[in-house]
Design a protein around this motif. Structure first.
Motif, PDB file in Angstrom:
ATOM      1  N   PRO A 108     -10.630   5.235  -8.302  1.00  0.00           N
ATOM      2  CA  PRO A 108      -9.236   5.687  -8.262  1.00  0.00           C
ATOM      3  C   PRO A 108      -8.667   5.855  -6.855  1.00  0.00           C
ATOM      4  O   PRO A 108      -7.466   5.673  -6.656  1.00  0.00           O
ATOM      5  N   ASP A 109      -9.503   6.193  -5.878  1.00  0.00           N
ATOM      6  CA  ASP A 109      -8.978   6.345  -4.512  1.00  0.00           C
ATOM      7  C   ASP A 109      -8.499   5.007  -3.962  1.00  0.00           C
ATOM      8  O   ASP A 109      -7.430   4.929  -3.343  1.00  0.00           O
ATOM      9  N   LYS A 110      -9.277   3.959  -4.188  1.00  0.00           N
ATOM     10  CA  LYS A 110      -8.857   2.634  -3.734  1.00  0.00           C
ATOM     11  C   LYS A 110      -7.650   2.149  -4.533  1.00  0.00           C
ATOM     12  O   LYS A 110      -6.757   1.492  -3.983  1.00  0.00           O
ATOM     13  N   ALA A 111      -7.622   2.474  -5.816  1.00  0.00           N
ATOM     14  CA  ALA A 111      -6.467   2.110  -6.644  1.00  0.00           C
ATOM     15  C   ALA A 111      -5.207   2.783  -6.093  1.00  0.00           C
ATOM     16  O   ALA A 111      -4.163   2.140  -5.949  1.00  0.00           O
ATOM     17  N   LYS A 112      -5.332   4.061  -5.771  1.00  0.00           N
ATOM     18  CA  LYS A 112      -4.192   4.810  -5.236  1.00  0.00           C
ATOM     19  C   LYS A 112      -3.699   4.184  -3.930  1.00  0.00           C
ATOM     20  O   LYS A 112      -2.489   4.036  -3.723  1.00  0.00           O
ATOM     21  N   GLN A 113      -4.623   3.785  -3.059  1.00  0.00           N
ATOM     22  CA  GLN A 113      -4.233   3.131  -1.801  1.00  0.00           C
ATOM     23  C   GLN A 113      -3.456   1.849  -2.078  1.00  0.00           C
ATOM     24  O   GLN A 113      -2.452   1.561  -1.420  1.00  0.00           O
ATOM     25  N   SER A 114      -3.928   1.063  -3.050  1.00  0.00           N
ATOM     26  CA  SER A 114      -3.246  -0.193  -3.388  1.00  0.00           C
ATOM     27  C   SER A 114      -1.857   0.072  -3.948  1.00  0.00           C
ATOM     28  O   SER A 114      -0.892  -0.598  -3.567  1.00  0.00           O
ATOM     29  N   PHE A 115      -1.765   1.039  -4.864  1.00  0.00           N
ATOM     30  CA  PHE A 115      -0.450   1.356  -5.440  1.00  0.00           C
ATOM     31  C   PHE A 115       0.500   1.888  -4.376  1.00  0.00           C
ATOM     32  O   PHE A 115       1.681   1.532  -4.357  1.00  0.00           O
ATOM     33  N   MET A 116      -0.002   2.720  -3.462  1.00  0.00           N
ATOM     34  CA  MET A 116       0.853   3.254  -2.395  1.00  0.00           C
ATOM     35  C   MET A 116       1.343   2.132  -1.474  1.00  0.00           C
ATOM     36  O   MET A 116       2.497   2.135  -1.048  1.00  0.00           O
ATOM     37  N   ALA A 117       0.471   1.178  -1.174  1.00  0.00           N
ATOM     38  CA  ALA A 117       0.880   0.041  -0.337  1.00  0.00           C
ATOM     39  C   ALA A 117       1.926  -0.802  -1.062  1.00  0.00           C
ATOM     40  O   ALA A 117       2.897  -1.271  -0.446  1.00  0.00           O
ATOM     41  N   ALA A 118       1.752  -0.983  -2.372  1.00  0.00           N
ATOM     42  CA  ALA A 118       2.741  -1.734  -3.153  1.00  0.00           C
ATOM     43  C   ALA A 118       4.084  -1.012  -3.153  1.00  0.00           C
ATOM     44  O   ALA A 118       5.136  -1.636  -2.977  1.00  0.00           O
ATOM     45  N   ILE A 119       4.044   0.301  -3.327  1.00  0.00           N
ATOM     46  CA  ILE A 119       5.274   1.097  -3.332  1.00  0.00           C
ATOM     47  C   ILE A 119       5.960   1.040  -1.967  1.00  0.00           C
ATOM     48  O   ILE A 119       7.186   0.911  -1.885  1.00  0.00           O
ATOM     49  N   ALA A 120       5.187   1.088  -0.900  1.00  0.00           N
ATOM     50  CA  ALA A 120       5.770   0.983   0.450  1.00  0.00           C
ATOM     51  C   ALA A 120       6.475  -0.363   0.620  1.00  0.00           C
ATOM     52  O   ALA A 120       7.569  -0.430   1.197  1.00  0.00           O
ATOM     53  N   ALA A 121       5.868  -1.432   0.099  1.00  0.00           N
ATOM     54  CA  ALA A 121       6.494  -2.762   0.186  1.00  0.00           C
ATOM     55  C   ALA A 121       7.780  -2.803  -0.637  1.00  0.00           C
ATOM     56  O   ALA A 121       8.788  -3.375  -0.198  1.00  0.00           O
ATOM     57  N   VAL A 122       7.776  -2.182  -1.812  1.00  0.00           N
ATOM     58  CA  VAL A 122       8.986  -2.132  -2.634  1.00  0.00           C
ATOM     59  C   VAL A 122      10.089  -1.396  -1.896  1.00  0.00           C
ATOM     60  O   VAL A 122      11.243  -1.845  -1.870  1.00  0.00           O
ATOM     61  N   ARG A 134      24.556  -0.690  -7.931  1.00  0.00           N
ATOM     62  CA  ARG A 134      24.189  -1.427  -9.154  1.00  0.00           C
ATOM     63  C   ARG A 134      23.241  -2.583  -8.840  1.00  0.00           C
ATOM     64  O   ARG A 134      22.243  -2.774  -9.531  1.00  0.00           O
ATOM     65  N   GLU A 135      23.534  -3.343  -7.809  1.00  0.00           N
ATOM     66  CA  GLU A 135      22.680  -4.476  -7.434  1.00  0.00           C
ATOM     67  C   GLU A 135      21.302  -3.986  -6.995  1.00  0.00           C
ATOM     68  O   GLU A 135      20.284  -4.609  -7.308  1.00  0.00           O
ATOM     69  N   GLN A 136      21.275  -2.879  -6.286  1.00  0.00           N
ATOM     70  CA  GLN A 136      19.987  -2.329  -5.860  1.00  0.00           C
ATOM     71  C   GLN A 136      19.185  -1.821  -7.055  1.00  0.00           C
ATOM     72  O   GLN A 136      17.962  -1.980  -7.092  1.00  0.00           O
ATOM     73  N   GLN A 137      19.853  -1.249  -8.040  1.00  0.00           N
ATOM     74  CA  GLN A 137      19.156  -0.811  -9.252  1.00  0.00           C
ATOM     75  C   GLN A 137      18.598  -2.009 -10.009  1.00  0.00           C
ATOM     76  O   GLN A 137      17.472  -1.958 -10.505  1.00  0.00           O
ATOM     77  N   GLN A 138      19.376  -3.071 -10.109  1.00  0.00           N
ATOM     78  CA  GLN A 138      18.901  -4.273 -10.795  1.00  0.00           C
ATOM     79  C   GLN A 138      17.707  -4.880 -10.071  1.00  0.00           C
ATOM     80  O   GLN A 138      16.751  -5.331 -10.699  1.00  0.00           O
ATOM     81  N   PHE A 139      17.755  -4.886  -8.750  1.00  0.00           N
ATOM     82  CA  PHE A 139      16.617  -5.378  -7.963  1.00  0.00           C
ATOM     83  C   PHE A 139      15.376  -4.544  -8.267  1.00  0.00           C
ATOM     84  O   PHE A 139      14.297  -5.053  -8.510  1.00  0.00           O
ATOM     85  N   PHE A 140      15.566  -3.230  -8.283  1.00  0.00           N
ATOM     86  CA  PHE A 140      14.454  -2.303  -8.449  1.00  0.00           C
ATOM     87  C   PHE A 140      13.814  -2.408  -9.833  1.00  0.00           C
ATOM     88  O   PHE A 140      12.616  -2.172  -9.983  1.00  0.00           O
ATOM     89  N   GLU A 141      14.602  -2.777 -10.842  1.00  0.00           N
ATOM     90  CA  GLU A 141      14.082  -2.896 -12.208  1.00  0.00           C
ATOM     91  C   GLU A 141      12.866  -3.816 -12.288  1.00  0.00           C
ATOM     92  O   GLU A 141      12.000  -3.626 -13.129  1.00  0.00           O
ATOM     93  N   HIS A 142      12.817  -4.803 -11.421  1.00  0.00           N
ATOM     94  CA  HIS A 142      11.745  -5.792 -11.457  1.00  0.00           C
ATOM     95  C   HIS A 142      10.553  -5.401 -10.581  1.00  0.00           C
ATOM     96  O   HIS A 142       9.596  -6.162 -10.466  1.00  0.00           O
ATOM     97  N   MET A 143      10.617  -4.237  -9.972  1.00  0.00           N
ATOM     98  CA  MET A 143       9.571  -3.822  -9.032  1.00  0.00           C
ATOM     99  C   MET A 143       8.968  -2.456  -9.372  1.00  0.00           C
ATOM    100  O   MET A 143       8.407  -1.806  -8.508  1.00  0.00           O
ATOM    101  N   VAL A 144       9.077  -2.016 -10.612  1.00  0.00           N
ATOM    102  CA  VAL A 144       8.662  -0.658 -10.952  1.00  0.00           C
ATOM    103  C   VAL A 144       7.192  -0.517 -11.330  1.00  0.00           C
ATOM    104  O   VAL A 144       6.683   0.601 -11.408  1.00  0.00           O
TER     105      VAL A 144
END
Length: 168
Positions: A108-122, A134-144
């Motif tokens: 889980p620690d490595k998983a958390k690091q990966s998810f945090m890196a993904a979130i930082a990229a988003v 609205r456009e930013q919300q639509q963009f974000f819908e595909h990155m959740v």
């Protein structure tokens, strides 16, 4: 048609799409075979984005089969390329997949690091997204996906308040 016209990029892309169809049907051997063919073509034409996509797809297939070490190996190859070419949306996908693989092997620690890196990229992508709210919300819908994965991980490990923050 792609083969007959010599369109290698088109052929590689369609082979990869065929691999995704096989993957979704649980036909893992065929998925890996199509991915390998696509990978070879992407490599021969120097398509780095295609290579990263194929490596990531092969990782997904191996993860689905329970071959976690192999999945992580392919995800690392995809990450290396995606970082080198600056493919942030691709990074989000592969980092999230990497986190899922680490969860599958109870790291889980490595998983958390990966998810945090993904979130930082988003968040970097979202900060640069064009348009209004609205456009930013639509963009974000595909990155959740990484936010949901992080929320689940935290909720399962007594981090309910922090999990709620990611879910929101």
């Amino acid at each position: 048609i792609f083969d007959a016209t010599g369109d290698k990029a088109g052929l590689a892309a369609i082979l990869f799409t065929i691999s995704e169809v096989h993957q979704s049907k649980g036909s893992y051997a065929q998925a890996l075979e199509s991915s390998q063919k696509a990978l070879s073509i992407f490599e021969s034409i120097g398509d780095k984005r295609g290579l990263a996509m194929a490596f990531n797809g092969m990782g997904v297939t191996h993860l689905s089969q329970g071959n976690y070490a192999q999945a992580l190996e392919y995800y690392q190859k995809a990450l290396f390329i995606r970082e080198a070419i600056g493919d942030k949306p691709g990074l989000v996908t592969t980092l999230n997949n990497t986190g899922e693989a680490y969860l599958a092997i109870n790291q889980p620690d490595k998983a958390k690091q990966s998810f945090m890196a993904a979130i930082a990229a988003v968040e970097q992508l979202r900060a640069g997204a064009a348009g209004g709210e609205r456009e930013q919300q639509q963009f974000f819908e595909h990155m959740v996906a990484p936010y949901y994965a992080m929320s689940d991980l935290l909720a399962e490990n007594n981090g309910k308040a922090e999990a709620l923050r990611y879910a929101e």
